[in-house]
Design a protein around this motif. Sequence first.
Motif, mmCIF file in Angstrom:
data_model
loop_
_atom_site.group_PDB
_atom_site.id
_atom_site.type_symbol
_atom_site.label_atom_id
_atom_site.label_comp_id
_atom_site.label_asym_id
_atom_site.label_seq_id
_atom_site.Cartn_x
_atom_site.Cartn_y
_atom_site.Cartn_z
ATOM 1 N N UNK A 39 -1.039 -4.580 0.385
ATOM 2 C CA UNK A 39 -2.052 -5.391 1.274
ATOM 3 C C UNK A 39 -1.654 -6.045 2.611
ATOM 4 N N UNK A 40 -0.576 -5.434 3.626
ATOM 5 C CA UNK A 40 -0.497 -6.559 4.741
ATOM 6 C C UNK A 40 -1.234 -6.672 5.572
ATOM 7 N N UNK B 110 -6.116 -5.521 8.302
ATOM 8 C CA UNK B 110 -4.940 -5.385 6.933
ATOM 9 C C UNK B 110 -4.468 -3.932 6.529
ATOM 10 N N UNK B 111 -3.940 -3.341 6.270
ATOM 11 C CA UNK B 111 -3.485 -1.621 6.127
ATOM 12 C C UNK B 111 -2.821 -2.623 5.399
ATOM 13 N N UNK B 112 -1.933 -0.735 4.926
ATOM 14 C CA UNK B 112 -1.569 -0.589 3.540
ATOM 15 C C UNK B 112 -0.074 -1.647 4.026
ATOM 16 N N UNK B 113 0.633 -0.803 3.679
ATOM 17 C CA UNK B 113 1.907 -2.155 3.214
ATOM 18 C C UNK B 113 3.291 -1.360 3.974
ATOM 19 N N UNK B 114 2.845 0.442 3.703
ATOM 20 C CA UNK B 114 3.943 0.979 4.178
ATOM 21 C C UNK B 114 3.944 1.480 5.519
ATOM 22 N N UNK C 3 2.403 -15.123 7.106
ATOM 23 C CA UNK C 3 3.797 -14.420 6.029
ATOM 24 C C UNK C 3 3.431 -14.163 5.083
ATOM 25 N N UNK C 4 2.196 -14.788 4.807
ATOM 26 C CA UNK C 4 1.371 -15.400 3.288
ATOM 27 C C UNK C 4 0.019 -14.632 3.681
ATOM 28 N N UNK C 5 -0.447 -14.185 4.396
ATOM 29 C CA UNK C 5 -2.202 -14.199 4.574
ATOM 30 C C UNK C 5 -2.942 -13.138 4.503
ATOM 31 N N UNK C 6 -3.961 -13.110 3.633
ATOM 32 C CA UNK C 6 -4.234 -12.453 3.030
ATOM 33 C C UNK C 6 -5.598 -11.831 2.858
ATOM 34 N N UNK C 7 -6.486 -10.869 2.752
ATOM 35 C CA UNK C 7 -7.743 -10.651 3.137
ATOM 36 C C UNK C 7 -9.241 -11.923 1.636
ATOM 37 N N UNK C 8 -7.995 -11.680 1.096
ATOM 38 C CA UNK C 8 -9.022 -12.657 -0.265
ATOM 39 C C UNK C 8 -9.231 -13.814 -0.179
ATOM 40 N N UNK C 9 -10.320 -14.512 0.279
ATOM 41 C CA UNK C 9 -10.701 -15.598 0.317
ATOM 42 C C UNK C 9 -10.177 -16.771 1.962
ATOM 43 N N UNK D 183 -7.398 0.571 -2.159
ATOM 44 C CA UNK D 183 -6.370 0.206 -2.540
ATOM 45 C C UNK D 183 -6.607 -1.100 -3.972
ATOM 46 N N UNK D 184 -6.324 -0.324 -4.925
ATOM 47 C CA UNK D 184 -6.185 -1.347 -6.508
ATOM 48 C C UNK D 184 -4.992 -1.974 -6.757
ATOM 49 N N UNK D 185 -4.869 -2.642 -7.722
ATOM 50 C CA UNK D 185 -3.697 -3.327 -8.070
ATOM 51 C C UNK D 185 -2.398 -3.443 -7.092
ATOM 52 N N UNK D 186 -3.283 -4.497 -5.893
ATOM 53 C CA UNK D 186 -2.273 -4.123 -5.103
ATOM 54 C C UNK D 186 -2.202 -5.911 -5.229
ATOM 55 N N UNK D 187 -0.839 -6.280 -3.842
ATOM 56 C CA UNK D 187 -0.687 -7.691 -4.309
ATOM 57 C C UNK D 187 -0.831 -7.244 -2.351
#
Length: 612
Positions: free
Chosen positions: A285-286, A300-304, A337-343, A375-379
């Motif tokens: 997830x980027x 957020x969107x899928x890495x590709x 570069x290390x941003x994500x939707x969790x927390x 998305x499941x089991x994503x990074x």
Amino acid sequence: MRFSQLFSPTIKEIPAEAETPSHRLMLRAGIIRKLASGIYTYLPLGVKVLEKISAIVREELNRIGSQEVLMPVLHPKELWQQTGRWEKVDVLFRLKDRAERDFLLGPTHEEVITSLVAHEVKSYRQLPLLLYQIQTKFRDEPRPRGGVIRSREFIMMDMYSFHKTKEDLEKTYWKVYEAYQRIYKRSGFTIRVVEGETGDIGGDVSHQFELISQSGEDTLLICPNCSYGADMWRVPCKNSKVKASAAENSLKWNNTPPMEKIETPHVKTIPDLVKSLKKSPQDFIKTLVYEADGKLVFVCLRGDRDVNELKLKRFLRVKKLEMAKPAALGGLASAMGFVGPVNLGVVAKRKSVSDSREEHLETPHLVADDEIREMKDAVCGANEPDYHFCHVDYGRDFSIKDENFADLRMAVSGDPCPQCGTALKFENGIELGQIFNLGTIYSKPLNCVYLDEDSSEIPMIMGCYGIGVSRMLASLIEQHHDSDGIIWPVSVAPYDAVIVLVNNQDEKQTEISEKIYQEALDSGLEVVLDDRDVRAGVKFKDADLLGFPFRINVGRGAGEGKVELRDRKTGKSHEINADKAVEELKKMKTEALQTLEPNTRDSEPRREIVSA
RNA sequence: CGGGGCGUAGCGUAGCUUGGUAGCGCGUCUGGUUUGGGACCAGAAGGUCGGAGGUUCAAAUCCUCUCGCCCCGACCA
């Protein structure tokens, strides 16, 4: 015209500056010459073709009741300030007069025409009104290319329509649509109509008339099965499972191992992650950070996938959108570069305490492409330098409000056609024309209103329609050429035919070719007599290069009163009596013209206007 | 605006690495021979090597700056 007098300097060698076939041929055939980057002189042959194209354009527009005007090239700054485009449009050629007053060279004429109509049209009884012009436009393009395909000074037909109602505009819109189909067909084009982006000109509906070509600069997604095609920016992406609720997702995917924080030093980009974690791009997830009208937005969107910034802009309802600079990120800057939707909310709040931009980050605006729901089991990034989370499930480990999901990604080749589901294909296209529904975006600021039956003042609904005339000239060659040169469609060819006097020392040949030449002129044909004192081979090569649709060779058969009639397109020739040559030529021309006649079959079925 | 490339006769280019009289093809002009798919022979004209500065006894060649042009990207009423 005698070839010996014709000002059309041909070049045997390929000019180094030209890359695209049409550009090379236009230089080689003596149609254009460059004065400066993106600025060209049209030589006689070019002018003749431009005139023929323009004549077809005029006939078809007049047919649907449009009237021709001619507006100034020079516009005062004030007019453009009223619509905000003096500041907004960056391709403007700006200049000052002797009194230091600001002017610009018109890149388009919405302001001028709207101001004209605002002054002169007052009553609903005068509507609808359709006006057009064929005029030179100026745009200080950042990168002119392909010769006259994208130049800084170019000839364009621009038409504007004024209406009482949206329904009325729609009627005209489709009339123009059909007129355009006829124009391109008659000019010898095979084109593809696609749904267009509206760009800075604004408005919500548009169609583009595209010539599919390698040399094109528009990227289109075309359905090989149905009539659907669209500018790549415009293509909607649909996911089969978008409707599934977050709860369902988490139930379905509860077999994912618990979320885990992993160390990923200096691994910031998706390609780097793919390499170091040995996963494929769609497993990530980027999260991109944008500044939208000055406020931070996390996307957020899928890495590709790639963000479609136009979709994002429209979804956020903002005017200005750009990738956030590190400074704007405040406390999160180190986690770039290390941003994500969790927390994200928690972290953003904590990290921004000492930062002045705190207020932006306290409630981070997080939006996501529809695909994220699946998305499941994503990074994804852990909002901490050098860390990512893995085994992340949407719905279990983070969630996003339903109203913050949208179709935000760029469509790609292979995505399903919105009409029939077939895999779409990328194609390049040269935009030959575009039609827009403008609504009231120009009539409102310029106060272009009419008095309705009940005396109320109502802003006119506008449409605008363009055809790149000089671009059509180049595109004709782009679509009609072979290794020997240009192959003009008869309807726009600078001359109908060339009469090649093979040997101008031969009296009989000279006599016959002069006779055919006179006869052709008398019968209204436009022909060139190649009377030059050069070898036959040179004349043949030039004839092919310049692309005359037909050629009459007056050569070795002249003694018996025979000449040769040759078709440039097919390369086929047949011998006929010299006294029948002109008659035969006329017949061939008529037949060729008939193949360019528009018929109803060529018009695509009308499509509904889809409001964006 | 980022990345790449190129500026030498009207056009296409060689020479630049390794500094030392600027060359070739096409085109143009003259004369002749040729005459159905870009002919041949002989002769001629045409160059501030994009510009400025520097290094050097000496710069097309090395260095710096600058202008122009092309291609990819960004942008695109």
